[in-house]
Design a protein around this motif. Sequence first.
Motif, PDB file in Angstrom:
ATOM      1  N   SER A   7      -1.116   6.877  22.267  1.00 10.35           N
ATOM      2  CA  SER A   7      -0.053   5.875  22.218  1.00 10.35           C
ATOM      3  C   SER A   7      -0.235   5.051  20.954  1.00 10.35           C
ATOM      4  O   SER A   7      -1.264   5.142  20.277  1.00 10.35           O
ATOM      5  CB  SER A   7      -0.087   4.973  23.450  1.00 10.35           C
ATOM      6  OG  SER A   7      -1.312   4.267  23.517  1.00 10.35           O
ATOM      7  N   GLY A   8       0.777   4.266  20.627  1.00  4.09           N
ATOM      8  CA  GLY A   8       0.682   3.358  19.496  1.00  4.09           C
ATOM      9  C   GLY A   8       1.416   3.800  18.255  1.00  4.09           C
ATOM     10  O   GLY A   8       1.447   3.074  17.256  1.00  4.09           O
ATOM     11  N   GLY A   9       1.996   4.981  18.287  1.00  2.00           N
ATOM     12  CA  GLY A   9       2.753   5.431  17.138  1.00  2.00           C
ATOM     13  C   GLY A   9       4.052   4.666  16.985  1.00  2.00           C
ATOM     14  O   GLY A   9       4.440   3.881  17.852  1.00  2.00           O
ATOM     15  N   GLY A  10       4.726   4.879  15.861  1.00  2.00           N
ATOM     16  CA  GLY A  10       5.998   4.210  15.633  1.00  2.00           C
ATOM     17  C   GLY A  10       6.378   4.242  14.178  1.00  2.00           C
ATOM     18  O   GLY A  10       5.792   4.968  13.372  1.00  2.00           O
ATOM     19  N   LEU A  11       7.375   3.446  13.860  1.00  2.00           N
ATOM     20  CA  LEU A  11       7.881   3.321  12.496  1.00  2.00           C
ATOM     21  C   LEU A  11       7.234   2.106  11.846  1.00  2.00           C
ATOM     22  O   LEU A  11       7.212   1.017  12.427  1.00  2.00           O
ATOM     23  CB  LEU A  11       9.400   3.146  12.523  1.00  2.00           C
ATOM     24  CG  LEU A  11      10.110   2.907  11.182  1.00  2.00           C
ATOM     25  CD1 LEU A  11       9.980   4.137  10.304  1.00  2.00           C
ATOM     26  CD2 LEU A  11      11.570   2.561  11.423  1.00  2.00           C
ATOM     27  N   VAL A  12       6.700   2.300  10.655  1.00  2.00           N
ATOM     28  CA  VAL A  12       6.025   1.203   9.977  1.00  2.00           C
ATOM     29  C   VAL A  12       6.380   1.224   8.496  1.00  2.00           C
ATOM     30  O   VAL A  12       6.512   2.299   7.899  1.00  2.00           O
ATOM     31  CB  VAL A  12       4.496   1.288  10.188  1.00  2.00           C
ATOM     32  CG1 VAL A  12       3.931   2.570   9.634  1.00  2.00           C
ATOM     33  CG2 VAL A  12       3.789   0.069   9.625  1.00  2.00           C
ATOM     34  N   GLN A  13       6.551   0.064   7.916  1.00  2.00           N
ATOM     35  CA  GLN A  13       6.863  -0.021   6.494  1.00  2.00           C
ATOM     36  C   GLN A  13       5.622   0.278   5.660  1.00  2.00           C
ATOM     37  O   GLN A  13       4.485   0.104   6.105  1.00  2.00           O
ATOM     38  CB  GLN A  13       7.395  -1.413   6.155  1.00  2.00           C
ATOM     39  CG  GLN A  13       8.811  -1.660   6.651  1.00  2.00           C
ATOM     40  CD  GLN A  13       9.391  -2.951   6.105  1.00  2.00           C
ATOM     41  OE1 GLN A  13       8.666  -3.898   5.835  1.00  2.00           O
ATOM     42  NE2 GLN A  13      10.706  -2.976   5.934  1.00  2.00           N
ATOM     43  N   SER A  14       5.867   0.714   4.452  1.00  2.00           N
ATOM     44  CA  SER A  14       4.778   0.998   3.525  1.00  2.00           C
ATOM     45  C   SER A  14       3.887  -0.236   3.380  1.00  2.00           C
ATOM     46  O   SER A  14       4.381  -1.352   3.196  1.00  2.00           O
ATOM     47  CB  SER A  14       5.355   1.396   2.176  1.00  2.00           C
ATOM     48  OG  SER A  14       4.334   1.758   1.278  1.00  2.00           O
ATOM     49  N   VAL A 118       3.997   9.069  14.008  1.00  2.00           N
ATOM     50  CA  VAL A 118       3.884   7.946  13.075  1.00  2.00           C
ATOM     51  C   VAL A 118       4.834   8.219  11.918  1.00  2.00           C
ATOM     52  O   VAL A 118       4.783   9.299  11.316  1.00  2.00           O
ATOM     53  CB  VAL A 118       2.446   7.788  12.560  1.00  2.00           C
ATOM     54  CG1 VAL A 118       2.390   6.754  11.440  1.00  2.00           C
ATOM     55  CG2 VAL A 118       1.517   7.407  13.705  1.00  2.00           C
ATOM     56  N   THR A 119       5.684   7.267  11.637  1.00  2.00           N
ATOM     57  CA  THR A 119       6.645   7.418  10.548  1.00  2.00           C
ATOM     58  C   THR A 119       6.496   6.251   9.599  1.00  2.00           C
ATOM     59  O   THR A 119       6.674   5.089   9.989  1.00  2.00           O
ATOM     60  CB  THR A 119       8.077   7.477  11.080  1.00  2.00           C
ATOM     61  OG1 THR A 119       8.196   8.554  12.015  1.00  2.00           O
ATOM     62  CG2 THR A 119       9.070   7.696   9.942  1.00  2.00           C
ATOM     63  N   GLY A 120       6.156   6.567   8.354  1.00  2.00           N
ATOM     64  CA  GLY A 120       6.034   5.542   7.334  1.00  2.00           C
ATOM     65  C   GLY A 120       7.292   5.489   6.496  1.00  2.00           C
ATOM     66  O   GLY A 120       7.798   6.524   6.066  1.00  2.00           O
ATOM     67  N   SER A 121       7.817   4.309   6.284  1.00  2.00           N
ATOM     68  CA  SER A 121       9.042   4.150   5.488  1.00  2.00           C
ATOM     69  C   SER A 121       8.718   3.416   4.194  1.00  2.00           C
ATOM     70  O   SER A 121       7.841   2.571   4.148  1.00  2.00           O
ATOM     71  CB  SER A 121      10.099   3.386   6.269  1.00  2.00           C
ATOM     72  OG  SER A 121       9.660   2.067   6.517  1.00  2.00           O
ATOM     73  N   SER A 122       9.448   3.750   3.152  1.00  2.00           N
ATOM     74  CA  SER A 122       9.203   3.113   1.852  1.00  2.00           C
ATOM     75  C   SER A 122      10.006   1.845   1.710  1.00  2.00           C
ATOM     76  O   SER A 122      10.876   1.540   2.525  1.00  2.00           O
ATOM     77  CB  SER A 122       9.541   4.092   0.731  1.00  2.00           C
ATOM     78  OG  SER A 122      10.865   4.532   0.855  1.00  2.00           O
TER      79      SER A 122
END
Length: 122
Positions: A7-14, A118-122
Amino acid sequence: QAQLVESGGGLVQSGGSLRLSCAASGIILGWDVWDEMRWYRQASGNDRELVARVTGGDSGVYGHFARGRFTISTDFAKNTMYLQMDSLKPEDTAVYYCYAAKSGGSPPYRLWGQGTQVTGSS
């Protein structure tokens, strides 16, 4: 039934941080039983790659991309392992899996979690 649940994944900014958890059920995590615990990741179209691994005798070994940014840890009182991820980058986008292995005792000898995105966004 023995299983690991991430658990703990998600969308996070750079530049942001996430802490992934891997909770065990049906088994008891601990170095007296388990030899090694790992985190892997798999990005779309890529092979699964090792992020970090830890044993009872070391503080963690990391993939080159994870050194200095990620930290693997365990809390056996909570029957859980963690992956703290800091300074996240878009290229860290992947499904992250936890894994535990042992060489003795009774089965199961290897366990995988189902993965957390986990998704990293720029």
